[in-house]
Design a protein around this motif. Structure first.
Motif: not given
Length: 806
Positions: A280-295, A301-312
């Protein structure tokens, strides 16, 4: 007006002016750090406009016409919420904290440089930059360009204002540095191997045989030097202990995940649950984001600095992760040439060590040049000042494999359209070892051990220091991915992982590893067998479960031995009342449970009675490892083990004496700390959770950046895992569920989750801690997946293409 009055008025005016300026400065800092979640911005490199809709919890839902635009936008919005966190994670792995924090972080930087992560990161960047047209590389570069544009044109996070500095640009190396820190967190061997080897060399063979470094039915390997080599790695153990006390971010410690197929689901579609256990730390570990493209589309759930979600999850499938706990680290005793300490023996000849010189920049001081060495096995791990004459010990670590690129796998998870495509992506992951749980709309459930696994048994015997010169213990390569453990569509329709090994009856197929204690596995197996069909409300209860059946079995056995008459007179009454509370205990670590406090203090005292006399100063390294917890649970039922002998006080020899002595110490400690009324020894008084900010102890008034301490339900190795260091007067919860996710594939809009704090890293942002109360109370929120609802959200940030100025 006399002169004295005049001076007073002037002083008052000056004070008012100063306070006004201070208030305006604070307002300016706060305003400049605020994330922009509505309106319009220009972003260079976009091919078309990108709409970012923010929901009530500050989660960005990114709608773009192509993937590069989407990931450039993700980099920008991720940075405006978590830039300082991104910076810290890359700096830990790359050994660059001293640039921010000064000389106090030099030892931490030198330690991580000695692991070889920064050299691996440079090679990793060169490999990826040589293939700029690979889909995942294009997205990495787009994501980092978005971060760097925020650094150029966005607000400045509060932390940089307080430190009077600013961040530098992100590069491809930073991906590898961040993942190196994550891989280090997973590697229990750093804390365990030297201890196991030491016990084998300094105590008896029976002491060694009764250790449980792996899993209760898996003994340590027989082959060992039989000599004490603890002095070779004691500097490393001491440095790890010091480094981890001052870590500015949480470590990855364990996880729960499970899945059931449609037959066991009330909705008629597979269900997935996952709650990774991270510091546990401030801020929390995971950053949530939702991405949609035509494809493609993914909620991750993203780790800071890594562009692809480790959980999803996508509309087709969902996945979660736990630590595999495999042994991907080995230590080799190198035989140095007595005539030339820069050479070591390699089977039949002397081989020179490679020398690496690196510069560590230190804020406010001159740069320091450090010299590290490496053998054919890997970095020399005990090259510390004043220790160059010590026998070198080298590190073999699967993470440093030059062909490892896990980002390709993480990208593949988001794009797969079938289980076979998802499995093909999983095969690309290198390190650390993970359990990957998968469910899809075609009623498939699966779990794979992913990561490169060393060939067994020749090279996977590393619970002790190996011989670096003979060639007998040399690395023999990795097994093919298709040989990794896996469970695909099990007949009973249920699978789970609590950092336990895969069920395997063939001893040659068992995977050696540093598995967690059995508590969570036993409890989850009970719960998953409790009914035929489940829904998400059942899974909620499982994630919040705080019962330890192993504790109950120990209590049932010990109660007849807890005779209050054996205690000093002033402790007899509270001891009798405490034993009565234990006798009626349901095994739950609830906030109002006094019995949980009593059991935990007694278990701590019993651990000290068993191990401290034999291990001496090494006990401080030992007591908070999985090795200690598992060995205690095993030895409790082995009254003839030599660990029950007390070398310091022979009168306390034997299991019964140790149990009674631990009971007396536990009661005496509780009375001293909380008074003579055991009913007042509630778990809430012993254990609390506070999310600490990296600057809390580095700046005056930095503690105001921490969250307020709160009571918790749960303890070490309950399913609602609230981990703490044993042996402390007050248990400060250091790790636990970094998120709780519940997914029903019958309806993606029914997905549930919760963050321990909030989305924003800025401590003054409305979304910095807006989920904390819900998390502490065991509540969840919806993970919004419906675009009709998303497009109706009031907060929309429109990113427009701009011509490049730089």
């Amino acid at each position: 007006m006399n002169a004295r009055t005049n001076r007073s008025v002037k002083l008052l005016i000056c004070l008012v002016v100063l306070l006004t300026l201070a208030a305006l400065t604070v307002l300016w800092i706060v305003h400049s750090a605020q994330a922009k979640r509505e309106g319009e911005l220009q972003l260079e490199g976009l091919q078309g406009p990108v709409a970012v809709f923010y929901d009530a919890w500050g989660v960005p839902h990114i709608d773009a016409t192509n993937e590069e635009d989407a990931y450039r936008a993700l980099g920008y919005v991720h940075a405006q919420d978590r830039l300082f966190q991104m910076d810290l994670l890359r700096r830990i792995g790359g050994g660059r904290l001293a640039e921010l924090f000064g000389a106090d972080s030099f030892e931490t930087d030198r330690f991580f440089r000695s692991l070889g992560i920064s050299r691996y990161a440079r090679d990793y960047a060169a490999r990826l930059d040589a293939e700029p047209d690979s889909p995942h590389v294009r997205l990495i570069h787009a994501y980092q360009d978005g971060i760097n544009q925020y650094i150029d044109h966005g607000g400045m996070p509060v932390e940089y204002r307080l430190l009077l500095t600013r961040p530098d640009y992100f590069t491809t190396e930073d991906i590898a540095n961040t993942m190196g820190y994550m891989a280090y967190s997973f590697a229990e061997a750093f804390k365990t191997d030297a201890l196991v080897d030491s016990i084998r060399g300094t105590l008896s063979e029976r002491h060694y045989r009764d250790l449980v470094p792996s899993w209760p039915d898996q003994l340590p390997p027989v082959r060992s030097s039989g000599q004490p080599y603890i002095e070779l790695l004691t500097p490393m153990l001491e440095q790890i202990s010091q480094v981890e006390r001052t870590f500015p971010s949480g470590q990855f410690l364990g996880s729960n995940a499970w899945a059931v197929n449609a037959e066991h689901s009330a909705s008629g579609a597979p269900l997935l649950a996952n709650d990774p256990h991270i510091g546990f730390a401030a801020p929390a570990v995971w950053y949530e984001a939702h991405i949609r493209t035509p494809d493609s589309e993914v909620y991750g759930h993203f780790l800071a600095g890594i562009p692809f979600p480790l959980l999803g999850q996508t509309r087709h499938h969902a996945w979660g992760l736990t630590m595999l706990m495999n042994d991907d680290v080995d230590f080799y005793r190198e035989r140095a040439n007595p005539d030339n300490p820069e050479q070591v023996w390699a089977v039949d000849h002397w081989e020179p060590l490679k020398v690496h010189e690196e510069v560590i920049k230190i804020r406010g001081q001159e740069d320091r040049l450090i010299r590290t060495r490496s053998s054919r096995h890997g970095p020399i791990i005990n090259d510390l000042p004043g220790s160059m004459e010590r026998q070198p010990v080298s590190l073999f670590w699967s993470f440093l494999d030059p062909d490892s690129d896990s980002t390709r796998a993480f990208y593949g998870f988001t794009r797969a359209t079938s289980m076979s495509e998802f499995e093909a992506a999983a095969a690309l992951h290198g390190a650390p070892g993970l359990n990957l749980l998968y469910t899809d709309v075609d009623d498939n459930i699966a779990m794979w051990a992913i990561g490169k696994l060393k060939r067994w048994p020749q090279s996977s015997n590393g619970f002790s220091l190996l011989n670096g010169g003979s060639g007998r213990d040399d690395f023999l390569g990795y097994q093919p991915f298709e040989n990794n453990p896996r469970i695909i569509n099990p007949r009973d329709g249920i699978l789970f992982s609590t950092n336990n090994p895969y069920p395997e009856r063939n001893p040659r197929r068992k995977l050696p590893g540093y598995y967690a204690p059995t508590d969570r596995a036993q409890r989850l197996e009970q719960l998953l067998a409790s009914k035929d069909q489940f829904d998400l409300s059942d899974f909620k209860a499982f994630q919040l479960d705080d019962q330890r059946p192993v504790a109950l079995s120990m209590v049932a056995d010990a109660l007849p031995l807890l005779d209050a008459e054996q205690l000093p007179g002033d402790l007899r009454e509270p001891a009798a009342a405490a034993a009565a509370l234990l006798a009626s205990w349901d095994g739950r670590y609830a906030q109002d449970s006094a019995a949980a406090s009593i059991f935990q203090r007694w278990q701590d005292a019993l651990s000290e009675a068993l191990f401290a006399d034999e291990l001496g100063p090494r006990y401080s390294f030992f007591r908070n490892t999985f090795l200690a917890e598992k060995t205690l649970a095993s030895l409790y039922w082995k009254p003839t083990s030599p660990w029950w002998d007390n070398r310091q006080q022979p009168s306390l020899d034997g299991r019964q004496s140790a149990i009674q002595h631990a009971w007396q110490n536990a009661i005496a400690g509780l009375v001293a700390d909380f008074g003579k009324e055991p009913g007042q020894w509630q778990w809430s008084r012993l254990a609390s959770l506070q999310h600490q900010h990296a600057l809390a102890e580095r700046l005056p008034f930095g503690s105001y950046l921490n969250s307020e301490p709160v009571a918790v339900n749960g303890g070490n190795e309950t399913l609602n895992n609230m981990a703490f260091d044993r042996g402390e007067q007050h248990y400060r919860i250091k790790a636990g569920p970094s998120t709780r996710r519940l997914i029903d594939l019958s309806d993606p809009n029914a997905s549930l989750g919760i963050n321990p704090l909030g989305q924003a890293g800025n401590p003054l942002d409305d979304h910095a801690r807006d989920q904390a109360e819900m998390f502490n109370e065991g509540r969840y929120r919806t993970q919004l997946f419906d675009w009709l609802s998303i497009q109706a959200l009031p907060d929309r940030l429109l990113l427009q293409p701009a011509s490049r100025q730089r």
